[in-house]
Design an enzyme around this catalytic site. Sequence first.
Site, PDB file in Angstrom:
ATOM      1  N   SER A   1      24.977 -25.314   0.304  1.00 25.78           N
ATOM      2  CA  SER A   1      25.081 -24.300  -0.752  1.00 25.78           C
ATOM      3  C   SER A   1      23.739 -23.759  -1.212  1.00 25.78           C
ATOM      4  O   SER A   1      22.722 -24.442  -1.148  1.00 25.78           O
ATOM      5  CB  SER A   1      25.831 -24.867  -1.947  1.00 25.78           C
ATOM      6  OG  SER A   1      27.195 -24.838  -1.647  1.00 25.78           O
TER       7      SER A   1
ATOM      8  N   GLU B   1      25.608 -31.944  -8.756  1.00 27.21           N
ATOM      9  CA  GLU B   1      25.593 -30.923  -7.706  1.00 27.21           C
ATOM     10  C   GLU B   1      25.606 -29.520  -8.324  1.00 27.21           C
ATOM     11  O   GLU B   1      26.013 -29.323  -9.467  1.00 27.21           O
ATOM     12  CB  GLU B   1      26.829 -31.088  -6.801  1.00 27.21           C
ATOM     13  CG  GLU B   1      26.788 -32.357  -5.946  1.00 27.21           C
ATOM     14  CD  GLU B   1      27.862 -32.368  -4.871  1.00 27.21           C
ATOM     15  OE1 GLU B   1      29.010 -31.990  -5.166  1.00 27.21           O
ATOM     16  OE2 GLU B   1      27.547 -32.742  -3.720  1.00 27.21           O
TER      17      GLU B   1
ATOM     18  N   ASP C   1      32.262 -24.146  -1.698  1.00 26.39           N
ATOM     19  CA  ASP C   1      31.537 -23.454  -2.777  1.00 26.39           C
ATOM     20  C   ASP C   1      31.275 -21.961  -2.525  1.00 26.39           C
ATOM     21  O   ASP C   1      30.892 -21.581  -1.412  1.00 26.39           O
ATOM     22  CB  ASP C   1      30.148 -24.072  -2.970  1.00 26.39           C
ATOM     23  CG  ASP C   1      30.151 -25.577  -2.967  1.00 26.39           C
ATOM     24  OD1 ASP C   1      31.224 -26.181  -2.945  1.00 26.39           O
ATOM     25  OD2 ASP C   1      29.051 -26.151  -2.980  1.00 26.39           O
TER      26      ASP C   1
HETATM   27  C1  FRU Z   1      29.485 -29.092  -3.497  1.00 26.09           C
HETATM   28  C2  FRU Z   1      28.679 -29.450  -2.276  1.00 26.09           C
HETATM   29  C3  FRU Z   1      27.228 -29.066  -2.433  1.00 26.09           C
HETATM   30  C4  FRU Z   1      26.778 -28.904  -1.007  1.00 26.09           C
HETATM   31  C5  FRU Z   1      27.986 -28.281  -0.366  1.00 26.09           C
HETATM   32  C6  FRU Z   1      28.225 -28.675   1.066  1.00 26.09           C
HETATM   33  O1  FRU Z   1      30.831 -28.934  -3.221  1.00 26.09           O
HETATM   34  O2  FRU Z   1      28.802 -30.817  -1.960  1.00 26.09           O
HETATM   35  O3  FRU Z   1      26.459 -29.992  -3.177  1.00 26.09           O
HETATM   36  O4  FRU Z   1      25.653 -28.093  -0.892  1.00 26.09           O
HETATM   37  O5  FRU Z   1      29.107 -28.697  -1.132  1.00 26.09           O
HETATM   38  O6  FRU Z   1      29.317 -27.979   1.595  1.00 26.09           O
END
Ligand code: FRU
Length: 488
Positions: A107, A230, A47
């Site tokens: 993230s 998410e 992300d």
């Molecule tokens: C989305 C996610 C988020 C998390 C991050 C971990 O792709 O799963 O929810 O914070 O990636 O890398």
Amino acid sequence: MFEKYKKVLKEDYKAWYKENEDYRKKVAADPRRLSFHLMPKTGWLNDPNGLCQFHGTYHIYYQYTPFEPTGELKMWGHYTTKDFVHYKDYGPVVFPDKDFDAHGVYSGSAFIEDDTIHYFYTGNLKYFDRDDYDYINSGRGSNTITFTSKDGYDFSEKQLLMTNDDYPSDMSNHIRDPKILRHKDTYYMVLGARDKKGVGMILLYQSKDLNHWTYLNRITTPEKFGYMWECPDLFELDGQLFLICCPQGVEQKGIDYENVHQTTAMKISYDFETNEYEIKDIKLFDRGFDFYAPQTFEDEHGRRILIGWMGIPDADYTNPTVENGWQHALTIPRQLLVRDGKLIQQPIGEMKQLRSEDKAVCNFYDGQEIVLQNVVYEAIVEYNKCSSMTMTLREGITLSYKDEILTLDLGAYGAGRTTRKVHVKELSHLQIFADTSSIEIFVNHGEEVFTSRMYNLNGRVTIQGQCQGKMTVYPLKSFEIEGDDNEK
Ligand code: FRU
């Protein structure tokens, strides 16, 4: 060198970096390295995080695992740019180095107030003291953490704001990805959430000072729409509130929701006095195979810019780049606009700087075929009319239009990716960005977008069908990326 789920300090990374020049060379030699997309120098990226513009400079942080291409322990990497063509690479800058984020700096986002960047993220913890954890309702910690910066490079101490005990008691352990919205004189934080019954939603917190947060509400659809939402992003554009988030566990419906996880944009009306709300117009935000966890921010020109992860978790298709030690990239930045009440995405104007002089312009007529041999290009197709057509985007990779359905077909070159479709009543315009191993297709000036990886380096652009119009193909120059990790 790094055991799974052990803290990583900056010094550890520096020592590792020194020893891994050969690894970097191996990655750099991959012909599938992209020329105008941000990628991990080695290892894994997911992300975009902490997107903002501060004193003229754009800061693009991202989920990063430099050590291997399969993405284990997450930290934040950092790129900056002033013009979206010249970039500086700072490598990883926020490390999982505290007890409250030891198993991943997950993230989060940036919010500018009082000439300070305020960052918010999730510190991920996984407990290993028992073997009966399901890591959904037990065994996992999701901490909401903040830190600040006066320049985007030097950071204050991390400060723990909330733990699982501070979230509503009917929530599972899955709470993450804070993003801030200011409405009048109050700050609101959205967090992606899954409750104990397996219903996806967002949690809404409020604060007057960005430090003390109180729970306000939960936002979800009347009918369950996936088990986990998410990366929520709540923002106002053109007087309308939008929620972009990534629901997991939504069932496929015809040509919609074909990917394992979704990115959706919802229109939402929210009364901040009564906390009543209504969600309208849920729209699949991208029609390709590789788009997830986008984040938006408002830049100093007032543009709402979005960057996404050009990848997706848990897919059954692959990326052969793993053989060369790296995986995934960020999308090109897009500007969000509201047209006829709809949220649309357009490549930011800065992308035009990459166009080289030697463009090819051709008029096409019913039945006639135009053939060009470009590999890395931007193609603009303006239709006078189109009832059906087939374009080749690369040898063996097509985009076709028939019976109001536009289909991207990766043929034998998708590494498991097949076809994706969208209903388009009238095809009037295409803007296509083809990089060495990716494609982004903007349909009818951003009404729909397909984002995907693709794996064939043999260039070929053709257009043919019951259609008339003009096609312009610009070979594109590369981003210029400067800087070795760790140097400011
Ligand atoms: C989305 C996610 C988020 C998390 C991050 C971990 O792709 O799963 O929810 O914070 O990636 O890398």
